[in-house]
Design an enzyme around this catalytic site. Sequence first.
Site, short mmCIF file in Angstrom:
data_model
loop_
_atom_site.label_atom_id
_atom_site.label_comp_id
_atom_site.label_asym_id
_atom_site.label_seq_id
_atom_site.Cartn_x
_atom_site.Cartn_y
_atom_site.Cartn_z
N THR A 55 0.85 -1.19 0.00
CA THR A 55 0.00 0.00 0.00
C THR A 55 0.88 1.24 0.00
O THR A 55 1.95 1.24 0.62
CB THR A 55 -0.90 -0.02 1.25
N GLY A 56 0.43 2.29 -0.68
CA GLY A 56 1.18 3.55 -0.68
C GLY A 56 1.56 3.97 -2.09
O GLY A 56 1.31 3.24 -3.06
N SER A 57 2.21 5.12 -2.18
CA SER A 57 2.47 5.71 -3.50
C SER A 57 3.57 4.97 -4.27
O SER A 57 3.63 5.08 -5.50
CB SER A 57 2.85 7.18 -3.34
N ASP A 70 6.29 -4.07 -1.13
CA ASP A 70 5.62 -3.03 -0.34
C ASP A 70 6.58 -1.86 -0.10
O ASP A 70 7.81 -2.04 -0.16
CB ASP A 70 5.15 -3.62 1.00
N GLY A 71 6.04 -0.71 0.19
CA GLY A 71 6.84 0.46 0.52
C GLY A 71 7.19 0.48 2.00
O GLY A 71 6.91 -0.46 2.74
N ALA A 72 7.80 1.57 2.44
CA ALA A 72 8.11 1.74 3.87
C ALA A 72 8.22 3.23 4.15
O ALA A 72 8.47 4.03 3.23
CB ALA A 72 9.43 1.05 4.22
N LYS A 123 6.45 1.19 9.17
CA LYS A 123 5.38 1.23 8.18
C LYS A 123 4.10 1.71 8.86
O LYS A 123 4.01 1.78 10.07
CB LYS A 123 5.17 -0.16 7.57
N GLY A 160 0.22 4.91 5.70
CA GLY A 160 -1.09 4.85 5.03
C GLY A 160 -2.14 4.15 5.87
O GLY A 160 -3.27 3.96 5.43
N GLU A 192 -0.47 -5.28 6.20
CA GLU A 192 0.86 -5.34 5.57
C GLU A 192 1.74 -6.35 6.30
O GLU A 192 2.50 -7.09 5.69
CB GLU A 192 1.50 -3.95 5.59
C1 5RP Z 1 1.19 2.19 4.32
C2 5RP Z 1 2.65 2.04 4.33
C3 5RP Z 1 3.38 2.51 3.12
O1 5RP Z 1 4.10 1.45 2.59
C4 5RP Z 1 4.31 3.60 3.52
O2 5RP Z 1 3.53 4.64 4.10
C5 5RP Z 1 5.11 4.13 2.34
O3 5RP Z 1 4.29 4.80 1.45
P1 5RP Z 1 4.85 5.66 0.25
O4 5RP Z 1 5.42 4.70 -0.73
O5 5RP Z 1 3.63 6.40 -0.26
O6 5RP Z 1 5.86 6.61 0.80
O7 5RP Z 1 3.25 1.55 5.25
O8 5RP Z 1 0.62 1.74 5.53
#
Ligand code: 5RP
Length: 229
Positions: A29-31, A86-88, A99, A102, A108
């Site tokens: 989840t996330g950008s 996944d992002g972080a 994390k 979002g 996650e």
């Molecule tokens: C959502 C998360 C996302 O992975 C984290 O916020 C990173 O998001 P982005 O890629 O938008 O910076 O943990 O719960």
Amino acid sequence: MDSREEAKWAAARGALEYVQDGMHIGLGTGSTACKFVELLAELAKEKNWKFVCVPTSEVTAKQARDLGLKLDGSYPDFGKLDIVVDGADEIDPHGNLTKGGGGALLREKYVALNSGKMIVVVDEAKHVEHLGDTFKLPVEIVAFAWTSTMQRIAPYVKSMELRKRDGKIFVTDQGNYIVDCELYAASDPVQLHEQLKALTGVVETGIFPHIANVCITGLADGGSRKQEF
Ligand code: 5RP
């Protein structure tokens, strides 16, 4: 496109290296993660590859569905996944993560722990010396008696606030609340995670201790750097 966006695309592209036909894939989840989802859907169409996907949030589930990716029908009782991408919000030199920016940290973590490999996609700004240096730690708590849960958390963190969006308490996909915690300098992330998890009312923390296997850092010039843990 600005250089940070370019870096996020580069990280997402780097993660495609781990994808093979027929895989069961966790979608973050996330950008940054949503860019990977877009590229995965393109790859599936281009090569006629089939994937079974498990999303980490309702937002990602909708994106994947809209792009024609197949979701695991048994979700949320899904089986073992090959990889999750996944992002972080932060990553330290040992591969520990923060994390939950979002609000999807619980799903996650479920998905990451059920995956053979967790591939983290970030840009340079997410690298920190210690978790907490740049980002408040999200802690998911039950909505019931949330004030007393916050009182239990208080001795372990410098300050904290209940997450709100548009003036209303933010509610996670599981119906819980999130407390964003400012950490003391150089807190031990693994110990802090264990201490917080032991408190009644705490559902999960946004610390992912020793869970990530690979980190792909996207660079502004479109390239990427890979670290394994
Ligand atoms: C959502 C998360 C996302 O992975 C984290 O916020 C990173 O998001 P982005 O890629 O938008 O910076 O943990 O719960």
